[in-house]
Write an enzyme that holds these catalytic residues in place. Structure first.
Site, PDB file in Angstrom:
ATOM      1  N   LYS A  17      15.019 -46.809   6.088  1.00 53.07           N
ATOM      2  CA  LYS A  17      15.909 -46.525   4.963  1.00 53.07           C
ATOM      3  C   LYS A  17      16.442 -47.811   4.328  1.00 53.07           C
ATOM      4  CE  LYS A  17      18.655 -43.041   5.435  1.00 53.07           C
ATOM      5  NZ  LYS A  17      19.796 -42.168   5.839  1.00 53.07           N
ATOM      6  N   GLU A  63      13.124 -53.661  14.721  1.00 54.94           N
ATOM      7  CA  GLU A  63      11.842 -53.362  15.363  1.00 54.94           C
ATOM      8  C   GLU A  63      10.772 -53.019  14.326  1.00 54.94           C
ATOM      9  OE1 GLU A  63      15.017 -51.343  18.071  1.00 54.94           O
ATOM     10  OE2 GLU A  63      14.742 -51.783  15.937  1.00 54.94           O
ATOM     11  N   HIS A  84       0.730 -28.663  37.927  1.00 59.67           N
ATOM     12  CA  HIS A  84       0.250 -29.496  39.039  1.00 59.67           C
ATOM     13  C   HIS A  84       1.082 -30.760  39.166  1.00 59.67           C
ATOM     14  CE1 HIS A  84      -3.380 -27.032  39.672  1.00 59.67           C
ATOM     15  NE2 HIS A  84      -3.241 -26.789  38.376  1.00 59.67           N
ATOM     16  N   GLU A  89      20.033 -37.049  21.520  1.00 56.34           N
ATOM     17  CA  GLU A  89      20.717 -37.934  20.591  1.00 56.34           C
ATOM     18  C   GLU A  89      21.770 -37.166  19.799  1.00 56.34           C
ATOM     19  OE1 GLU A  89      18.702 -41.534  18.772  1.00 56.34           O
ATOM     20  OE2 GLU A  89      18.870 -40.249  17.001  1.00 56.34           O
ATOM     21  N   GLY A 135      18.072 -39.393  10.858  1.00 56.74           N
ATOM     22  CA  GLY A 135      16.748 -39.839  11.277  1.00 56.74           C
ATOM     23  C   GLY A 135      15.964 -38.799  12.052  1.00 56.74           C
ATOM     24  N   ARG A 136      16.599 -38.180  13.033  1.00 57.35           N
ATOM     25  CA  ARG A 136      15.880 -37.213  13.873  1.00 57.35           C
ATOM     26  C   ARG A 136      15.674 -35.872  13.169  1.00 57.35           C
ATOM     27  NH1 ARG A 136      20.712 -38.577  15.488  1.00 57.35           N
ATOM     28  NH2 ARG A 136      22.392 -37.087  15.826  1.00 57.35           N
ATOM     29  N   LYS A 138      21.927 -51.704  19.761  1.00 57.44           N
ATOM     30  CA  LYS A 138      21.369 -52.604  18.743  1.00 57.44           C
ATOM     31  C   LYS A 138      22.270 -53.820  18.524  1.00 57.44           C
ATOM     32  CE  LYS A 138      18.851 -49.115  16.044  1.00 57.44           C
ATOM     33  NZ  LYS A 138      18.755 -48.449  14.725  1.00 57.44           N
TER      34      LYS A 138
END
Length: 548
Positions: free
Chosen positions: A206, A212, A384, A353, A267-268, A512
């Site tokens: 944004k 990152e 399994h 979050e 964001g999510r 951050k």
């Protein structure tokens, strides 16, 4: 005690829990042949079976009372109407508007935002159709064959999950790649798979300042320029989802290839926005719009259905029932569809979050759990692996099973075998195996005496382990949209009852901040002493090692 835990509805559920925890689901099903009909819902091709839960009609009524006490219906309207319910950031929460039709009106500060939403969708349509048709090509004239999304968090995990889930709808002429980790191995391994002349990179940030994401973007840019031999290639091989036109222009991205989104998109919750550009490129804009339509259908159900017949409400309240009254610390998402292999990881972020909060909307510490660990893997792989714990472990783990009735790949008996396992697991978790049944089974196998008695405890399953089952005809864009919106709204339901803000993430920001402080120290030539002894020694160990 908080206002919530001493409230009449909470206290009534606490008292009811003392009675219900002693009951047996096996006996509940035996006493009521209509239990499935009472505790299941159907909507738009989706079946939600919640009959295999430790609930009665009284439980459902008491959970509904708690939702009503929390003024859930008012909060639903506040979300959809554009009120700034993300109070810590003074923002509206309108991912629902991103999937609304053109004729809707949703106002923020007196302005209808729906025209802006569809302006960006139209922009996405023009661009995706041009790329997919070959009208837009790379710097050397070759057609785009690789879509590379560079983002992090919701800007990466949402599009990745959807592209994997809807792979049968992907263009055979395109491959989708996702880079999110600042670990150089992520970008390096992705670049190895690409032809620079046919690669299109989408930078999703944004502010266009995310550390990152920008590190990976600059590496990709340098790689492209090195291999093609021209700075001018950047404009043909990069697009961005951002609001920072100044920085995207400095990077070399054509302003026509920059796609907008807004601060009322978390964001999510952003895959429905221009963050979904890699999805639209990969599966086509028509299928992306079907994804939006499926989510909108679930939104409308959530907004209009009575609480007792409302899928997100019931799913959310069942989570509160187990988390707050039975003390379960986690629940498992178990999709019986290999295409959904990233769905549990996507829901990890979406839920943990959103609701991993320790203070309520007033800033006061809560005295009840507001979060659960979300985990899972596709069936039958998980059977399994960790199903042993779910069946015979010491902690109850509520589970959601998701499965399509029809496979995209109808090969032999594969899908029939898959569903037999799915349905068997839900039955086994509910029924268990009594000592009498286990003994009879061992006798039938020829065991007697000490050998039988020694093995018997291992063969007993307590059962009474709760599960929900979500069935759908086929995993298509509309269905996936419904499923994602179902869990989004389920999380919102829980946040309303817990009186927390599901839409900020200050814990992420704190990490951050510290990373930004540590980075120059890792580059420094001076011995670091400003932190605790552990952190100081870790930094200095790296510094000394990097000198060699």
């Amino acid at each position: 005690m908080s206002n919530l835990t001493r409230s009449p509805a909470w206290q009534a559920l606490s008292s009811h829990h003392d009675d219900i925890r002693k009951q047996s689901m096996r006996e509940m099903f035996g006493a009521d042949t209509g239990r499935f009909d009472k505790f299941s819902l159907r909507f738009d091709g989706l079946l939600f079976d919640y009959s295999k839960n430790l609930i009665t009609e009284k439980t459902l009524a008491l959970l509904t009372d708690l939702a009503q006490q929390s003024k859930l219906q008012e909060w639903i309207e506040r979300q959809f109407s554009g009120e700034k319910i993300n109070t810590s950031e003074a923002r509206a929460v309108l991912h629902t508007a991103l999937r609304s039709p053109r004729d809707r009106t949703v106002n923020i500060d007196g302005k209808n935002i729906i025209p802006d939403v569809h302006r960006v969708l139209d922009h996405m349509r023009r661009y995706t159709e041009a790329v997919r048709s070959g009208a837009v090509r790379g710097h050397t004239g070759k057609q785009i064959r690789h879509i590379v999304n560079i983002g992090i968090g919701g800007s990466a995990l949402g599009p990745l999950m959807v592209c994997e889930a809807l792979k049968p709808y992907g263009s055979p002429d395109l491959s989708a790649h996702f880079v999110s980790n600042v670990d150089a191995s992520d970008i390096a391994e992705t670049l190895k798979k690409l032809d620079p002349e046919t690669a299109l990179f989408i930078i999703s940030s944004k502010t266009f300042t995310t550390q990152e994401t920008l590190a990976n973007a600059r590496t990709a840019r340098a790689w492209l320029v090195e291999h093609i031999g021209s700075e001018e290639a950047v404009a043909k091989h990069f697009a961005a989802v951002s609001t920072n036109l100044v920085e995207t222009s400095k990077f070399g991205i054509n302003p026509e290839n920059v796609f907008e989104f807004w601060d009322w998109v978390g964001g999510r919750y952003s895959l429905w926005s221009a963050i979904g550009l890699p999805i639209a490129l990969y599966i086509g804009m028509e299928n992306f719009e079907r994804l939006l339509a499926g989510a909108h259908a679930m939104d409308e159900h959530f907004r209009t259905a009575p609480l007792k017949k409302n899928m997100p409400v019931i799913l959310g309240m069942l989570g509160i029932w187990y988390g707050n009254f039975f003390g379960t610390g986690s629940y498992a998402i178990l999709p019986y569809d290999q295409y959904m292999h990233r769905f549990p990881a996507y829901l990890q972020q979406l839920e943990m979050e959103s609701n991993g909060k320790r203070v309520d909307r007033a800033g006061d510490e809560v005295d009840y759990d507001t979060h659960f660990t979300v985990w899972g893997e596709p069936g039958t792989n998980g059977q399994h692996s960790f199903y042993q714990l779910i069946h015979q472990g010491t902690r109850m783990v509520p589970t959601d099973f998701l499965a399509p009735l029809t496979s995209h790949n109808p090969i032999g008996e594969h899908h029939t075998m898959l569903l037999s396992n799915c349905f068997a697991q839900t039955e086994a978790l509910m029924l268990g195996k009594t000592e009498t049944e286990a003994r009879a089974e061992l006798v039938a196998q020829g065991l007697t005496g000490e050998a039988l008695e020694a093995l018997l405890p291992y063969k007993v399953f307590p059962g009474n382990r709760p599960s929900n089952t979500l069935l759908f005809e086929k995993l298509d864009p509309h269905t996936l949209g419904m499923l994602v919106a179902l869990y989004e709204q389920k999380i919102f339901v829980q946040s309303v009852v817990w009186n927390i803000n599901a839409f900020d993430q200050w814990g992420v920001e704190f990490g951050k901040q510290l990373a930004n402080k540590l980075l120059p120290e890792l580059r420094s030539k001076e011995t670091v002493t400003a932190h605790d002894s552990s952190t100081n020694n870790l930094i200095n160990l790296y510094r000394n090692l990097s000198k060699t």
